[in-house]
Scaffold this motif. Structure first.
Motif, PDB file in Angstrom:
ATOM      1  N   HIS A  77       2.017  31.262  -6.812  1.00 33.02           N
ATOM      2  CA  HIS A  77       3.284  31.063  -6.101  1.00 33.02           C
ATOM      3  C   HIS A  77       4.156  32.314  -6.101  1.00 33.02           C
ATOM      4  CE1 HIS A  77       4.245  30.440 -10.309  1.00 33.02           C
ATOM      5  NE2 HIS A  77       5.522  30.512 -10.029  1.00 33.02           N
ATOM      6  N   LEU A  78       3.855  33.261  -6.999  1.00 33.90           N
ATOM      7  CA  LEU A  78       4.638  34.504  -7.036  1.00 33.90           C
ATOM      8  C   LEU A  78       4.209  35.461  -5.931  1.00 33.90           C
ATOM      9  CD1 LEU A  78       4.455  35.086 -10.908  1.00 33.90           C
ATOM     10  CD2 LEU A  78       6.327  34.030  -9.612  1.00 33.90           C
ATOM     11  N   LEU A  79       3.045  35.174  -5.333  1.00 32.72           N
ATOM     12  CA  LEU A  79       2.487  36.065  -4.311  1.00 32.72           C
ATOM     13  C   LEU A  79       2.940  35.678  -2.911  1.00 32.72           C
ATOM     14  CD1 LEU A  79      -1.183  36.154  -5.718  1.00 32.72           C
ATOM     15  CD2 LEU A  79       0.633  37.821  -6.133  1.00 32.72           C
ATOM     16  N   ILE A  80       3.662  34.544  -2.781  1.00 32.48           N
ATOM     17  CA  ILE A  80       4.033  34.065  -1.444  1.00 32.48           C
ATOM     18  C   ILE A  80       5.552  34.147  -1.226  1.00 32.48           C
ATOM     19  CG2 ILE A  80       2.025  32.581  -1.198  1.00 32.48           C
ATOM     20  CD1 ILE A  80       3.878  30.203  -1.919  1.00 32.48           C
ATOM     21  N   ALA A  81       5.924  34.190   0.071  1.00 34.28           N
ATOM     22  CA  ALA A  81       7.336  34.374   0.427  1.00 34.28           C
ATOM     23  C   ALA A  81       8.008  33.067   0.828  1.00 34.28           C
ATOM     24  CB  ALA A  81       7.436  35.379   1.576  1.00 34.28           C
ATOM     25  N   ASN A  82       7.239  31.998   1.068  1.00 33.65           N
ATOM     26  CA  ASN A  82       7.835  30.747   1.563  1.00 33.65           C
ATOM     27  C   ASN A  82       7.356  29.550   0.743  1.00 33.65           C
ATOM     28  OD1 ASN A  82       5.193  30.941   2.484  1.00 33.65           O
ATOM     29  ND2 ASN A  82       5.606  29.909   4.423  1.00 33.65           N
ATOM     30  N   ASP A  83       7.531  29.654  -0.570  1.00 36.62           N
ATOM     31  CA  ASP A  83       7.120  28.565  -1.473  1.00 36.62           C
ATOM     32  C   ASP A  83       7.853  27.273  -1.101  1.00 36.62           C
ATOM     33  OD1 ASP A  83       6.383  26.946  -3.575  1.00 36.62           O
ATOM     34  OD2 ASP A  83       6.696  28.475  -5.120  1.00 36.62           O
ATOM     35  N   ILE A  98      10.819  22.251   4.713  1.00 34.65           N
ATOM     36  CA  ILE A  98      11.000  21.621   6.018  1.00 34.65           C
ATOM     37  C   ILE A  98      10.551  22.513   7.175  1.00 34.65           C
ATOM     38  CG2 ILE A  98      12.861  20.052   5.322  1.00 34.65           C
ATOM     39  CD1 ILE A  98      14.805  22.198   6.485  1.00 34.65           C
ATOM     40  N   GLU A  99       9.987  23.687   6.861  1.00 35.89           N
ATOM     41  CA  GLU A  99       9.473  24.525   7.951  1.00 35.89           C
ATOM     42  C   GLU A  99       8.386  23.770   8.690  1.00 35.89           C
ATOM     43  OE1 GLU A  99       8.087  27.997   5.976  1.00 35.89           O
ATOM     44  OE2 GLU A  99      10.113  28.781   5.664  1.00 35.89           O
ATOM     45  N   PRO A 100       8.227  24.033  10.002  1.00 37.65           N
ATOM     46  CA  PRO A 100       7.204  23.322  10.765  1.00 37.65           C
ATOM     47  C   PRO A 100       5.806  23.542  10.165  1.00 37.65           C
ATOM     48  CG  PRO A 100       8.482  24.810  12.160  1.00 37.65           C
ATOM     49  CD  PRO A 100       8.964  25.011  10.776  1.00 37.65           C
ATOM     50  N   PRO A 159       0.817  -1.226   0.000  1.00 35.55           N
ATOM     51  CA  PRO A 159       0.000   0.000   0.000  1.00 35.55           C
ATOM     52  C   PRO A 159       0.847   1.271   0.000  1.00 35.55           C
ATOM     53  CG  PRO A 159      -0.722  -1.532   1.718  1.00 35.55           C
ATOM     54  CD  PRO A 159       0.551  -2.080   1.165  1.00 35.55           C
ATOM     55  N   ALA A 160       0.237   2.349  -0.415  1.00 34.00           N
ATOM     56  CA  ALA A 160       0.912   3.652  -0.397  1.00 34.00           C
ATOM     57  C   ALA A 160       0.984   4.171   1.030  1.00 34.00           C
ATOM     58  CB  ALA A 160       0.152   4.642  -1.264  1.00 34.00           C
ATOM     59  N   ARG A 161       2.015   4.973   1.302  1.00 37.05           N
ATOM     60  CA  ARG A 161       2.012   5.743   2.551  1.00 37.05           C
ATOM     61  C   ARG A 161       1.525   7.147   2.191  1.00 37.05           C
ATOM     62  NH1 ARG A 161       7.318   6.097   4.103  1.00 37.05           N
ATOM     63  NH2 ARG A 161       7.562   8.310   4.566  1.00 37.05           N
ATOM     64  N   ILE A 162       0.539   7.632   2.923  1.00 32.75           N
ATOM     65  CA  ILE A 162      -0.038   8.950   2.635  1.00 32.75           C
ATOM     66  C   ILE A 162       0.360   9.893   3.766  1.00 32.75           C
ATOM     67  CG2 ILE A 162      -2.164  10.233   2.114  1.00 32.75           C
ATOM     68  CD1 ILE A 162      -1.957   7.857   0.277  1.00 32.75           C
ATOM     69  N   GLU A 163       0.988  10.999   3.446  1.00 35.13           N
ATOM     70  CA  GLU A 163       1.325  12.004   4.456  1.00 35.13           C
ATOM     71  C   GLU A 163       0.527  13.272   4.168  1.00 35.13           C
ATOM     72  OE1 GLU A 163       5.936  10.559   5.253  1.00 35.13           O
ATOM     73  OE2 GLU A 163       5.560  12.482   4.274  1.00 35.13           O
ATOM     74  N   LEU A 164      -0.062  13.818   5.227  1.00 40.74           N
ATOM     75  CA  LEU A 164      -0.904  15.012   5.087  1.00 40.74           C
ATOM     76  C   LEU A 164      -0.390  16.120   5.992  1.00 40.74           C
ATOM     77  CD1 LEU A 164      -4.337  13.192   5.475  1.00 40.74           C
ATOM     78  CD2 LEU A 164      -3.363  14.041   3.331  1.00 40.74           C
ATOM     79  N   GLU A 165      -0.520  17.348   5.539  1.00 38.64           N
ATOM     80  CA  GLU A 165      -0.223  18.468   6.429  1.00 38.64           C
ATOM     81  C   GLU A 165      -0.916  19.732   5.931  1.00 38.64           C
ATOM     82  OE1 GLU A 165       3.817  20.073   6.412  1.00 38.64           O
ATOM     83  OE2 GLU A 165       4.191  18.988   4.563  1.00 38.64           O
ATOM     84  N   ILE A 166      -1.072  20.658   6.860  1.00 38.20           N
ATOM     85  CA  ILE A 166      -1.537  22.002   6.471  1.00 38.20           C
ATOM     86  C   ILE A 166      -0.309  22.897   6.430  1.00 38.20           C
ATOM     87  CG2 ILE A 166      -2.868  24.027   7.180  1.00 38.20           C
ATOM     88  CD1 ILE A 166      -4.877  22.116   8.467  1.00 38.20           C
ATOM     89  N   LYS A 167      -0.116  23.549   5.316  1.00 40.05           N
ATOM     90  CA  LYS A 167       1.035  24.442   5.167  1.00 40.05           C
ATOM     91  C   LYS A 167       0.530  25.886   5.144  1.00 40.05           C
ATOM     92  CE  LYS A 167       5.338  25.512   4.042  1.00 40.05           C
ATOM     93  NZ  LYS A 167       6.467  25.216   4.934  1.00 40.05           N
ATOM     94  N   ARG A 168       1.092  26.706   6.004  1.00 34.09           N
ATOM     95  CA  ARG A 168       0.722  28.126   6.011  1.00 34.09           C
ATOM     96  C   ARG A 168       1.642  28.894   5.073  1.00 34.09           C
ATOM     97  NH1 ARG A 168      -1.490  31.249  11.146  1.00 34.09           N
ATOM     98  NH2 ARG A 168      -3.226  29.968  10.450  1.00 34.09           N
TER      99      ARG A 168
END
Ligand code: MG
Length: 355
Positions: free
Chosen positions: A312-318, A347-349, A4-13
């Motif tokens: 992506h041009l509007l953000i500072a931490n792509d 790798i930012e939290p 099976p696949a390993r699925i990793e999820l996160e919310i990125k700000r």
């Protein structure tokens, strides 16, 4: 069958370079949901940008994806068509951004397995993609002036209006540059006569097109406005599902397709094909998002008339490196799948992370 696949999820700000204001909201950041699909030693990256206008939030998207994970881990990725159809049902309503995260991760994984960039899978020539515009949110006149000068490298501007300052904003930008301008009112005008007057005024200033001048539900009023102006009118908030396209064609000249509205690449391709058959013009847009989403969209860009892939041009931490924009040209990365690579910001939290 492989394990099976390993699925990793996160919310990125995602941190915005400038406070982003439209008729809908004003914010300094956007939370997107990210999904990593890891199987047979290959990682596919996906992202969705949930939007409150469509009843979505990052928290609810994450919750829906967590519930989907046990099924998704064992579903056959090579049968992606029935997989995505089933995922749409399992995720439930108001989860198109979550579905986009699944779709993008799958296509990235499949492309890497096949050693095929996404545009080649669809048989497209990236050199024929239209130039992308660069967006300016609603701001004070001084900030608008500053942002117009900062946008010097972008040959087409898209300007958000819909508040009381519309005319001053456009006049300010026009006084600084002769480049093509597109205008997005984000449903801001509710009086048809006001909309007609403003669109005539925009036309006289050489504006190219107007996006969503009136609220999405005001189809008849928009049709009336369209019959009295020359500028092409594009549906964005009014265009949220393929089934609505036939009824939009009387009121609009074109539609704005976004992966976060369609639920990913596969359904966006179908929207574009359907719009073409209905003789609607097509713009390919995006939410404020990372290079994951805008690069995926850029692979489909040769299919459309207008591009607005600047999230992506509007953000500072792509968190990714992907499509580059050079003088408005979309330069796709060379690798298979989406072609994106994690950046130093990957790798930012996270706000929330689960293995
Ligand atoms: Mg729009």
């Amino acid at each position: 069958m492989s394990s099976p696949a390993r699925i990793e999820l996160e919310i990125k700000r995602l941190a915005l370079r400038h406070t982003w204001t439209t008729t809908m909201s004003s914010s300094d950041f956007r939370d997107t949901v990210r999904l990593r699909y890891i199987r047979d030693g290959v990682t596919g990256y996906g992202e969705g940008a949930p939007i409150s206008r469509y009843g979505e939030s990052a928290a609810s998207a994450l919750q829906a994806l967590e519930a989907l994970t046990p099924w998704l881990a064992t579903a056959d990725p090579w049968r992606f068509d029935p997989l995505l159809a089933r995922a749409r049902i399992l995720l439930g309503p108001h989860q198109n951004a979550a579905l986009a995260a699944v779709d993008l991760a799958l296509f990235d994984w499949l492309g890497k397995q096949l050693n095929l960039p996404l545009h080649r899978y669809f048989g497209l020539n990236p050199a024929t993609a239209p130039l992308t515009s660069f967006s300016l949110g609603i701001d004070t006149l001084e900030c608008t002036r500053q942002k117009t000068l900062e946008a010097d490298l972008y040959p087409i501007l898209k300007i958000k209006v819909g508040l009381d300052s519309d005319e001053e904003t456009i006049t300010t930008v026009r006084s600084l540059t002769a480049k093509p301008i597109r205008v997005d009112a984000n449903e801001g005008w509710t009086d048809p006569e006001e909309a007609i007057r403003k669109i005539h005024w925009l036309e006289a200033l050489g504006v190219e097109l107007i996006e969503q001048p009136m609220p999405a539900h005001m189809l008849a009023e928009t049709r009336y406005v369209r019959s009295r102006v020359h500028l092409p009118i594009f549906a964005d908030e009014a265009c949220t599902r393929a089934a609505s396209l036939p009824q939009l064609r009387e009121s609009y000249d074109g539609i704005n397709v976004k992966l976060d509205k369609s639920g990913g690449v596969l359904e966006a391709y179908r929207w574009i094909a359907l719009a073409r058959s209905l003789e609607l013009k097509v713009m390919l847009g995006c939410m404020v998002s990372s290079s994951c989403s805008t690069t995926a969209a850029a692979h489909l860009a040769p299919l459309v008339d207008f591009c607005d892939l600047d999230g992506h041009l509007l953000i500072a931490n792509d968190p990714f490196r992907g499509v580059q924009v050079e003088q408005g040209h979309l330069i796709l990365p060379p690798g298979p799948g989406l072609g994106i690579q994690p950046s130093e910001h990957a790798i930012e939290p996270s706000l929330f992370k689960k293995p």
